[in-house]
Write a protein that holds these residues in place. Structure first.
Motif, short mmCIF file in Angstrom:
data_model
loop_
_atom_site.label_atom_id
_atom_site.label_comp_id
_atom_site.label_asym_id
_atom_site.label_seq_id
_atom_site.Cartn_x
_atom_site.Cartn_y
_atom_site.Cartn_z
N MET A 1 0.55 -1.09 -0.21
CA MET A 1 0.27 0.16 0.14
C MET A 1 1.24 1.42 0.45
N ALA A 2 0.60 2.18 -1.04
CA ALA A 2 1.75 3.38 -1.03
C ALA A 2 1.05 4.38 0.37
N GLU A 3 1.90 4.68 0.82
CA GLU A 3 2.24 6.06 2.12
C GLU A 3 1.74 7.46 1.85
N ASP A 4 0.97 8.04 1.90
CA ASP A 4 0.49 9.10 1.68
C ASP A 4 1.30 10.40 2.42
N ASN A 5 1.69 11.50 1.50
CA ASN A 5 3.12 11.54 2.03
C ASN A 5 2.33 13.22 2.10
N THR A 6 0.98 13.16 1.79
CA THR A 6 0.38 14.81 1.82
C THR A 6 -0.27 15.15 2.94
N ILE A 7 -0.17 16.55 3.30
CA ILE A 7 -0.03 17.61 3.73
C ILE A 7 -1.69 18.17 4.57
N SER A 8 -2.26 18.07 5.57
CA SER A 8 -3.78 18.31 5.47
C SER A 8 -3.61 19.46 6.02
N PHE A 9 -3.80 20.33 5.63
CA PHE A 9 -4.01 21.61 6.26
C PHE A 9 -5.13 22.95 6.09
N PRO A 10 -5.96 23.86 7.35
CA PRO A 10 -4.27 24.16 8.22
C PRO A 10 -3.45 23.30 9.10
N CYS A 11 -2.57 23.33 9.27
CA CYS A 11 -2.28 22.62 10.49
C CYS A 11 -0.88 23.39 10.97
N VAL A 12 -1.09 22.56 12.00
CA VAL A 12 0.70 22.76 12.84
C VAL A 12 1.75 22.38 11.87
N TYR A 13 3.25 23.47 11.73
CA TYR A 13 4.39 23.23 10.63
C TYR A 13 5.63 23.58 11.61
N PRO A 14 6.77 22.77 11.19
CA PRO A 14 8.04 22.59 12.07
C PRO A 14 8.28 23.88 10.62
N ILE A 15 9.34 24.39 10.77
CA ILE A 15 10.38 25.26 9.83
C ILE A 15 11.59 25.28 10.83
N LYS A 16 12.42 24.41 10.68
CA LYS A 16 14.17 24.66 10.85
C LYS A 16 14.75 26.17 10.55
N VAL A 17 14.95 26.81 10.85
CA VAL A 17 16.27 27.89 10.00
C VAL A 17 17.03 27.72 10.67
N ILE A 18 18.10 27.51 10.16
CA ILE A 18 19.72 27.75 10.15
C ILE A 18 20.48 29.13 9.96
N GLY A 19 21.44 29.40 10.47
CA GLY A 19 22.25 30.53 10.46
C GLY A 19 23.39 31.19 10.70
N ALA A 20 24.06 32.50 11.18
CA ALA A 20 24.85 32.24 11.46
C ALA A 20 24.87 32.88 13.05
N ASP A 21 25.40 32.44 13.96
CA ASP A 21 25.26 32.76 15.53
C ASP A 21 25.07 34.49 16.07
N THR A 22 24.05 35.03 15.32
CA THR A 22 24.40 36.69 15.94
C THR A 22 23.96 37.43 17.09
N GLU A 23 23.69 38.00 17.26
CA GLU A 23 22.20 38.51 18.46
C GLU A 23 20.64 38.66 17.80
N GLN A 24 21.30 39.59 16.99
CA GLN A 24 19.96 39.36 16.64
C GLN A 24 19.35 38.23 15.44
N PHE A 25 20.15 36.89 15.02
CA PHE A 25 19.53 36.17 14.65
C PHE A 25 18.42 35.71 15.21
#
Length: 87
Positions: free
Chosen positions: A1-25
């Protein structure tokens, strides 16, 4: 059986942001996300510094209304000079 990878919106969605470790980041990342999701606050954010201390990752759980909403947020975050990666 195929796995359904679709996201049902609206939803809580995690976003990861990687950047320079500055005071204002972190504040700049949260400011951008708050433009698109007024429910974001410090309780929905986790932070981690890299071993070298050169980078910082933020994971933010936001309320996403659809794929265009997420794409818009990704594009805005990528516009910050200190952002290296958005997942």
């Amino acid at each position: 059986m195929a796995e359904d990878n679709t996201i049902s919106f609206p939803c809580v969605y995690p976003i990861k942001v990687i950047g320079a470790d500055t005071e204002q980041f972190a504040s700049q990342v949260l400011e951008i996300i708050a433009r698109y999701d007024a429910t974001v606050d410090a309780s929905k954010v986790s932070e981690k510094a890299s071993q070298s201390g050169k980078y910082r990752s933020l994971t933010v759980e936001l309320f996403a209304t659809g794929e265009p909403h997420i794409r818009t947020i990704f594009e805005a975050l990528r516009g910050l000079p200190q952002v290296k990666l958005v997942l």
